[in-house]
Scaffold this motif. Sequence first.
Motif, PDB file in Angstrom:
ATOM      1  N   GLU A   1       0.814  -1.215   0.000  1.00 46.50           N
ATOM      2  CA  GLU A   1       0.000   0.000   0.000  1.00 46.50           C
ATOM      3  C   GLU A   1       0.845   1.263   0.000  1.00 46.50           C
ATOM      4  N   ARG A   2       2.077   1.168   0.507  1.00 45.90           N
ATOM      5  CA  ARG A   2       2.980   2.315   0.542  1.00 45.90           C
ATOM      6  C   ARG A   2       4.370   1.864   0.118  1.00 45.90           C
ATOM      7  N   LEU A   3       4.982   2.640  -0.773  1.00 43.55           N
ATOM      8  CA  LEU A   3       6.356   2.381  -1.205  1.00 43.55           C
ATOM      9  C   LEU A   3       7.185   3.616  -0.895  1.00 43.55           C
ATOM     10  N   PHE A   4       8.237   3.426  -0.096  1.00 45.53           N
ATOM     11  CA  PHE A   4       9.114   4.535   0.300  1.00 45.53           C
ATOM     12  C   PHE A   4      10.543   4.238  -0.147  1.00 45.53           C
TER      13      PHE A   4
ATOM     14  N   LYS B   1      10.483   8.718   9.933  1.00 46.34           N
ATOM     15  CA  LYS B   1       9.193   8.936  10.579  1.00 46.34           C
ATOM     16  C   LYS B   1       8.036   8.687   9.611  1.00 46.34           C
ATOM     17  N   ALA B   2       8.188   9.118   8.352  1.00 42.58           N
ATOM     18  CA  ALA B   2       7.133   8.898   7.363  1.00 42.58           C
ATOM     19  C   ALA B   2       6.870   7.409   7.174  1.00 42.58           C
ATOM     20  N   VAL B   3       7.945   6.615   7.126  1.00 39.36           N
ATOM     21  CA  VAL B   3       7.786   5.168   6.993  1.00 39.36           C
ATOM     22  C   VAL B   3       7.126   4.595   8.243  1.00 39.36           C
ATOM     23  N   ALA B   4       7.620   5.028   9.416  1.00 39.17           N
ATOM     24  CA  ALA B   4       7.085   4.517  10.682  1.00 39.17           C
ATOM     25  C   ALA B   4       5.601   4.843  10.829  1.00 39.17           C
ATOM     26  N   SER B   5       5.199   6.023  10.376  1.00 41.40           N
ATOM     27  CA  SER B   5       3.785   6.416  10.469  1.00 41.40           C
ATOM     28  C   SER B   5       2.908   5.494   9.638  1.00 41.40           C
ATOM     29  N   ALA B   6       3.367   5.162   8.426  1.00 46.24           N
ATOM     30  CA  ALA B   6       2.593   4.261   7.570  1.00 46.24           C
ATOM     31  C   ALA B   6       2.496   2.867   8.184  1.00 46.24           C
ATOM     32  N   VAL B   7       3.591   2.398   8.779  1.00 43.99           N
ATOM     33  CA  VAL B   7       3.573   1.093   9.434  1.00 43.99           C
ATOM     34  C   VAL B   7       2.637   1.119  10.638  1.00 43.99           C
ATOM     35  N   ALA B   8       2.692   2.210  11.421  1.00 40.46           N
ATOM     36  CA  ALA B   8       1.841   2.327  12.608  1.00 40.46           C
ATOM     37  C   ALA B   8       0.363   2.354  12.237  1.00 40.46           C
ATOM     38  N   GLU B   9       0.041   2.845  11.027  1.00 38.03           N
ATOM     39  CA  GLU B   9      -1.339   2.874  10.560  1.00 38.03           C
ATOM     40  C   GLU B   9      -1.820   1.501  10.102  1.00 38.03           C
ATOM     41  N   GLY B  10      -0.917   0.521  10.098  1.00 41.02           N
ATOM     42  CA  GLY B  10      -1.283  -0.822   9.659  1.00 41.02           C
ATOM     43  C   GLY B  10      -1.201  -1.018   8.165  1.00 41.02           C
ATOM     44  N   ARG B  11      -0.523  -0.119   7.448  1.00 36.31           N
ATOM     45  CA  ARG B  11      -0.376  -0.255   5.998  1.00 36.31           C
ATOM     46  C   ARG B  11       0.650  -1.321   5.659  1.00 36.31           C
TER      47      ARG B  11
ATOM     48  N   ARG C   1       7.955  -6.007  12.651  1.00 35.28           N
ATOM     49  CA  ARG C   1       6.667  -5.545  12.125  1.00 35.28           C
ATOM     50  C   ARG C   1       6.242  -6.405  10.946  1.00 35.28           C
ATOM     51  N   GLU C   2       5.078  -7.009  11.049  1.00 35.25           N
ATOM     52  CA  GLU C   2       4.614  -7.955  10.030  1.00 35.25           C
ATOM     53  C   GLU C   2       4.249  -7.286   8.715  1.00 35.25           C
ATOM     54  N   ASN C   3       3.825  -6.053   8.755  1.00 34.96           N
ATOM     55  CA  ASN C   3       3.348  -5.383   7.536  1.00 34.96           C
ATOM     56  C   ASN C   3       4.437  -4.647   6.785  1.00 34.96           C
ATOM     57  N   CYS C   4       5.691  -4.803   7.199  1.00 37.20           N
ATOM     58  CA  CYS C   4       6.754  -3.999   6.607  1.00 37.20           C
ATOM     59  C   CYS C   4       7.890  -4.878   6.110  1.00 37.20           C
ATOM     60  N   LEU C   5       8.374  -4.593   4.896  1.00 38.86           N
ATOM     61  CA  LEU C   5       9.591  -5.181   4.354  1.00 38.86           C
ATOM     62  C   LEU C   5      10.583  -4.048   4.136  1.00 38.86           C
ATOM     63  N   LEU C   6      11.825  -4.264   4.576  1.00 41.25           N
ATOM     64  CA  LEU C   6      12.814  -3.184   4.571  1.00 41.25           C
ATOM     65  C   LEU C   6      14.132  -3.667   3.985  1.00 41.25           C
ATOM     66  N   ILE C   7      14.703  -2.856   3.075  1.00 39.74           N
ATOM     67  CA  ILE C   7      16.102  -3.033   2.674  1.00 39.74           C
ATOM     68  C   ILE C   7      16.885  -1.859   3.242  1.00 39.74           C
ATOM     69  N   PHE C   8      17.915  -2.167   3.982  1.00 41.02           N
ATOM     70  CA  PHE C   8      18.681  -1.175   4.736  1.00 41.02           C
ATOM     71  C   PHE C   8      20.148  -1.340   4.347  1.00 41.02           C
ATOM     72  N   SER C   9      20.677  -0.433   3.514  1.00 48.14           N
ATOM     73  CA  SER C   9      22.089  -0.525   3.148  1.00 48.14           C
ATOM     74  C   SER C   9      22.909   0.344   4.080  1.00 48.14           C
ATOM     75  N   SER C  10      24.126  -0.118   4.388  1.00 49.40           N
ATOM     76  CA  SER C  10      24.924   0.596   5.382  1.00 49.40           C
ATOM     77  C   SER C  10      26.393   0.225   5.255  1.00 49.40           C
ATOM     78  N   HIS C  11      27.251   1.151   5.703  1.00 51.12           N
ATOM     79  CA  HIS C  11      28.678   0.860   5.876  1.00 51.12           C
ATOM     80  C   HIS C  11      28.981   0.453   7.316  1.00 51.12           C
TER      81      HIS C  11
END
Length: 471
Positions: A311-314, A338-348, A380-390
């Motif tokens: 439902e949301r792509l960030f 925060k924008a991502v967290a808000s969408a997850v908190a809304e159950g999206r 969080r079950e409703n969220c898939l995340l790719i997190f790149s980092s050094h």
Amino acid sequence: MPQSANDTSGILGLDVHTLKDLEIFESETGDASLFDFCNFTRTRGGAAALRRRMERPWSNAGRIRATQASIRFIDAQPELFTAVPSAYVSGGAEAYTQEILPALDHRSWLDFAFGAFQMWFNHDSHYFSIVRGVQATCRLVQALRAFVAQNLASSAGELVPLLQQIRALLSRPKLAEVPDYDVGAWGTWRMLRLDQVLRIHEKETITRLLGLLYKLDALTSMADATREYGFIMPLVEEGALRVRAKGLVHPYLAKPVANPVELNQESRVLFLTGPNMAGKTTYLRALATALYLAQLGMGVPARSFCFVPVERLFSSISLTDDLRRGVSYFRAEALRVKAVASAVAEGRRVVALMDEPFKGTNVKDAFDASLAILERFSGRENCLLIFSSHQIELNDHLDIAGGQIDCRYFEAVESSDRLHFDYLLRSGISEQRLGMRVLREEGIFELLDGSPGGHSAGSPTDESRLSAHSS
């Protein structure tokens, strides 16, 4: 039921930053956008309809499948869609319906005859504009009649109601007055009578036919792009949120290296490491672009692609500070999270891609913030995340953060010559530290160690180094 302009149910949520990151409508380098890449429309109205679709991809599995079915039908029988009215025909009809011209709406034949004579005699420029408009609109109606008269019985998806609406509009009694031949030889009386039908009685009908034509043009363009680039049609699945792909590439690359994607409820977070230039950002963009195209209902650049619609792509790839609003770089990063967290908190249902976040703060804060985000998103079950980092030191803490974190990396191939990259995704954490080597390869230290016009004191010259080597 037609969808209202303000209805966002079943629509993939995309913010301005994600549209910019994925270069959907514009590219910072001036190259073609994704819209330009997919735009095979024949009409200006079709291009506008395609843009509207690309602004509002689907998040509903049924709607995505309906678009896919339409694209498959068009792709299987492209010759049928060469009969769709051209830009010349649609442009002439659209200009005619929008142009301000005198119109005769007299009921009595005597009043009409007098008005027709006056227009012909006193307003010849208006009269000839009417004649051109009538001819163009007749060609539009005739071309649409010919198109829907073809063997379209096996059409599917969105095409079914679209074709039904076109046929219903063409069957209106007044439009029966449009003949199936060129009206160029008609006299003034008959031409203005037909103008009365088209511009007074059936103007809304013509406008609606043009709108349906443009939707048809947009769908045909999506099918043409899918075929032209050799994209495969994704499999739309139900159930828990997941994305799985084999042979995924970015569509812009001339010689791409294909990689897999596997995000699901057992591996909700992909922790991605590797040196700069190794392929991390391209991989993120490739996944986001493919998922976006899939939710448009188009094909994607991969060997296979399966997904449950989100439902949301960030994306958080090219963040900047905002001097006018007084937003620092780190504040911009925090607001993005925060924008991502808000969408997850809304159950999206959310897919988020964060490219090396928390660069705007010190190393300790960046480490703590990264670990805290990975820990929370992995749960969080409703969220898939790719997190790149050094921050490769996070590896020692990822088991604590949660079992749903999969670690992958890209690497540089090191040799005695310059670094090169194979862009292949590997399992695990990168241990490469190449910053100093890249600086040396670029000759930066030699530039800084040398004095203007010569060499720094105590620093051996190239000649002395060669002498020492030879001795």
